[in-house]
Write a protein that holds these residues in place. Structure first.
Motif, short mmCIF file in Angstrom:
data_model
loop_
_atom_site.label_atom_id
_atom_site.label_comp_id
_atom_site.label_asym_id
_atom_site.label_seq_id
_atom_site.Cartn_x
_atom_site.Cartn_y
_atom_site.Cartn_z
N PRO A 18 0.81 -1.22 0.00
CA PRO A 18 0.00 0.00 0.00
C PRO A 18 0.85 1.27 0.00
O PRO A 18 0.52 2.24 -0.69
N MET A 19 1.95 1.27 0.75
CA MET A 19 2.81 2.45 0.76
C MET A 19 3.43 2.70 -0.61
O MET A 19 3.53 3.84 -1.06
N CYS A 20 3.82 1.62 -1.29
CA CYS A 20 4.39 1.76 -2.64
C CYS A 20 3.34 2.26 -3.63
O CYS A 20 3.63 3.09 -4.49
N MET A 21 2.10 1.77 -3.49
CA MET A 21 1.03 2.25 -4.37
C MET A 21 0.80 3.74 -4.14
O MET A 21 0.68 4.50 -5.10
N GLU A 22 0.72 4.13 -2.88
CA GLU A 22 0.52 5.55 -2.56
C GLU A 22 1.67 6.38 -3.12
O GLU A 22 1.46 7.47 -3.65
N TYR A 23 2.87 5.88 -3.02
CA TYR A 23 4.05 6.56 -3.54
C TYR A 23 3.91 6.77 -5.06
O TYR A 23 4.14 7.86 -5.58
N LEU A 24 3.54 5.70 -5.78
CA LEU A 24 3.39 5.80 -7.24
C LEU A 24 2.28 6.77 -7.62
O LEU A 24 2.43 7.56 -8.56
N LEU A 25 1.16 6.71 -6.89
CA LEU A 25 0.06 7.63 -7.17
C LEU A 25 0.52 9.07 -7.01
O LEU A 25 0.24 9.93 -7.87
N LYS A 26 1.23 9.33 -5.94
CA LYS A 26 1.71 10.68 -5.66
C LYS A 26 2.77 11.11 -6.67
O LYS A 26 2.71 12.21 -7.23
N LYS A 27 3.73 10.24 -6.92
CA LYS A 27 4.83 10.58 -7.82
C LYS A 27 4.36 10.92 -9.22
O LYS A 27 4.86 11.84 -9.86
N TYR A 28 3.37 10.14 -9.72
CA TYR A 28 2.91 10.33 -11.10
C TYR A 28 1.59 11.09 -11.19
O TYR A 28 0.97 11.14 -12.25
N SER A 29 1.15 11.68 -10.08
CA SER A 29 -0.08 12.48 -10.04
C SER A 29 -1.27 11.72 -10.62
O SER A 29 -1.99 12.21 -11.50
N VAL A 30 -1.45 10.52 -10.14
CA VAL A 30 -2.55 9.66 -10.58
C VAL A 30 -3.59 9.58 -9.46
O VAL A 30 -3.24 9.37 -8.30
N TYR A 31 -4.85 9.75 -9.82
CA TYR A 31 -5.92 9.60 -8.85
C TYR A 31 -6.21 8.11 -8.64
O TYR A 31 -6.04 7.31 -9.55
N LYS A 32 -6.68 7.78 -7.46
CA LYS A 32 -6.99 6.38 -7.14
C LYS A 32 -8.02 5.81 -8.11
O LYS A 32 -7.99 4.63 -8.43
N GLU A 33 -8.92 6.66 -8.58
CA GLU A 33 -9.95 6.23 -9.53
C GLU A 33 -9.36 5.89 -10.89
O GLU A 33 -10.01 5.25 -11.71
N GLU A 34 -8.14 6.30 -11.15
CA GLU A 34 -7.47 6.03 -12.42
C GLU A 34 -6.49 4.87 -12.32
O GLU A 34 -5.86 4.51 -13.30
N PHE A 35 -6.36 4.31 -11.15
CA PHE A 35 -5.34 3.31 -10.86
C PHE A 35 -5.98 1.94 -10.63
O PHE A 35 -7.05 1.84 -10.04
N CYS A 36 -5.32 0.90 -11.11
CA CYS A 36 -5.76 -0.45 -10.78
C CYS A 36 -4.52 -1.31 -10.56
O CYS A 36 -3.43 -0.98 -11.02
N TYR A 37 -4.73 -2.39 -9.87
CA TYR A 37 -3.64 -3.31 -9.53
C TYR A 37 -4.11 -4.71 -9.88
O TYR A 37 -5.25 -5.07 -9.59
N ILE A 38 -3.27 -5.47 -10.53
CA ILE A 38 -3.60 -6.86 -10.84
C ILE A 38 -2.81 -7.72 -9.87
O ILE A 38 -1.58 -7.71 -9.89
N GLY A 39 -3.53 -8.40 -9.00
CA GLY A 39 -2.90 -9.22 -7.98
C GLY A 39 -3.42 -10.64 -8.01
O GLY A 39 -4.40 -10.94 -8.69
N ASP A 40 -2.78 -11.50 -7.24
CA ASP A 40 -3.21 -12.90 -7.24
C ASP A 40 -3.41 -13.46 -5.84
O ASP A 40 -3.53 -14.66 -5.66
N THR A 41 -3.50 -12.57 -4.85
CA THR A 41 -3.73 -13.04 -3.49
C THR A 41 -4.82 -12.21 -2.83
O THR A 41 -5.12 -11.08 -3.27
N VAL A 42 -5.37 -12.75 -1.78
CA VAL A 42 -6.36 -12.01 -0.99
C VAL A 42 -5.70 -10.80 -0.35
O VAL A 42 -6.31 -9.74 -0.23
N ARG A 43 -4.45 -10.93 0.03
CA ARG A 43 -3.70 -9.80 0.61
C ARG A 43 -3.63 -8.63 -0.38
O ARG A 43 -3.76 -7.46 0.00
N ASP A 44 -3.45 -8.94 -1.68
CA ASP A 44 -3.44 -7.89 -2.70
C ASP A 44 -4.76 -7.12 -2.71
O ASP A 44 -4.78 -5.90 -2.81
N ILE A 45 -5.85 -7.86 -2.60
CA ILE A 45 -7.18 -7.24 -2.58
C ILE A 45 -7.29 -6.30 -1.39
O ILE A 45 -7.70 -5.15 -1.50
#
Length: 93
Positions: A18-45
């Motif tokens: 989550p901290m890395c996602m927040e970092y990427l969102l902030k660094k690249y000025s991306v809104y959470k509504e514009e971001f998605c993550y493809i994961g394969d575990t319940v922890r990712d969800i």
């Protein structure tokens, strides 16, 4: 497994997903509504839910996590790459 570490602009260490996602969102000025993550575990969800981002669950390998993912992440679990592709095509065409 690999440990992910990112450094925020102020030098803060981001060492959780989550901290890395927040970092990427902030660094690249991306809104959470514009971001998605493809994961394969319940922890990712859960990590995505913690920051308010969408997680697409990749369940194309046999796993007991698929049933749990369906409960925790309804309508966003995909059992083959083509299904995920079709979701994106339908969503944005």
């Amino acid at each position: 497994m690999f440990k992910i570490i990112a450094f925020d602009l102020d030098g803060t260490i981001a060492d959780t997903i989550p901290m890395c996602m927040e970092y990427l969102l902030k660094k690249y000025s991306v809104y959470k509504e514009e971001f998605c993550y493809i994961g394969d575990t319940v922890r990712d969800i859960k990590d995505c839910q913690d920051i308010g981002a969408v997680c697409f669950s990749a369940a194309w390998q046999e796993s007991p996590n698929a049933a749990i993912s369906e409960k925790v992440n309804p309508n966003h679990v995909f059992y083959c790459v083509n299904d995920l592709y079709e979701y994106f095509v339908c969503k944005w065409s």
